[in-house]
Design an enzyme around this catalytic site. Structure first.
Site, short mmCIF file in Angstrom:
data_model
loop_
_atom_site.label_atom_id
_atom_site.label_comp_id
_atom_site.label_asym_id
_atom_site.label_seq_id
_atom_site.Cartn_x
_atom_site.Cartn_y
_atom_site.Cartn_z
N SER A 160 0.72 -1.12 0.01
CA SER A 160 0.11 0.05 0.04
C SER A 160 0.94 1.14 -0.07
O SER A 160 2.09 1.12 0.63
CB SER A 160 -0.92 0.03 1.23
OG SER A 160 -1.75 1.23 1.29
N HIS A 161 0.39 2.26 -0.54
CA HIS A 161 0.95 3.62 -0.45
C HIS A 161 1.00 4.05 1.15
O HIS A 161 1.85 4.83 1.50
CB HIS A 161 0.31 4.68 -1.09
CG HIS A 161 0.49 4.57 -2.63
ND1 HIS A 161 -0.20 3.48 -3.44
CD2 HIS A 161 1.38 5.15 -3.51
CE1 HIS A 161 0.10 3.75 -4.57
NE2 HIS A 161 1.17 4.64 -4.70
N SER A 162 0.12 3.53 1.93
CA SER A 162 0.19 3.96 3.22
C SER A 162 0.65 2.67 4.05
O SER A 162 0.20 1.71 4.09
CB SER A 162 -1.48 4.44 3.57
OG SER A 162 -1.56 4.27 4.84
N SER A 222 1.16 3.14 -8.53
CA SER A 222 2.62 2.75 -8.37
C SER A 222 2.90 1.61 -7.58
O SER A 222 3.92 1.06 -7.64
CB SER A 222 3.50 4.16 -7.93
OG SER A 222 3.14 4.30 -6.68
#
Length: 132
Positions: free
Chosen positions: A11-13, A73
């Site tokens: 995840s981006h987070s 991404s």
């Protein structure tokens, strides 16, 4: 217990990845079979090639690894990791992040194989939450 399919949550987070990992563990996944690879190297929003690569190695117990990215991404970076280190027993799976992870995690905890775990994650796209 035998080897289980490992799951990598990309995840981006970092907090989101860790939260989904915690949820999977509450549903019966062994902590060593799920890795959170969220956020950039500085702890911000983003993705990290190195974190993903390390997470794949960390959860690899010999039964394969399912990599579940969230968006954008994260997908590209996860695919790049597996293209750079090709292996027949690892797959980036297109699935809804939370629902796919839950479906994959629950099935993996039963000892199901890589193809079945990946398929369960993908099938989460069709699972309805509310029946009208």
């Amino acid at each position: 217990m035998g080897a289980k399919v490992g799951i990598v949550l990309v995840s981006h987070s970092g907090r989101l990845a860790e939260g989904v990992k915690e949820l999977l563990e509450q549903l019966g996944a062994r902590p060593e079979s799920v890795a959170a690879a969220g956020g950039d190297p500085d702890g911000g929003i983003g993705t990290s090639y190195e974190r993903i690569m390390e997470a794949v190695s960390e959860v690899d117990q010999g039964a394969g690894v399912v990599v579940l990215p969230d968006i954008g991404s994260a997908v590209m970076t996860a695919r790049l990791v597996l293209e750079d280190e090709p292996r027949d027993d690892a797959a980036v799976v297109d699935a809804p992040f939370v629902e796919g992870a839950v479906a994959a995690g629950v099935l993996a905890s039963t000892g199901a194989g890589l193809d079945a775990v990946a398929s369960a994650a993908r099938e989460a796209y069709t699972a309805r939450k509310i029946q009208d």
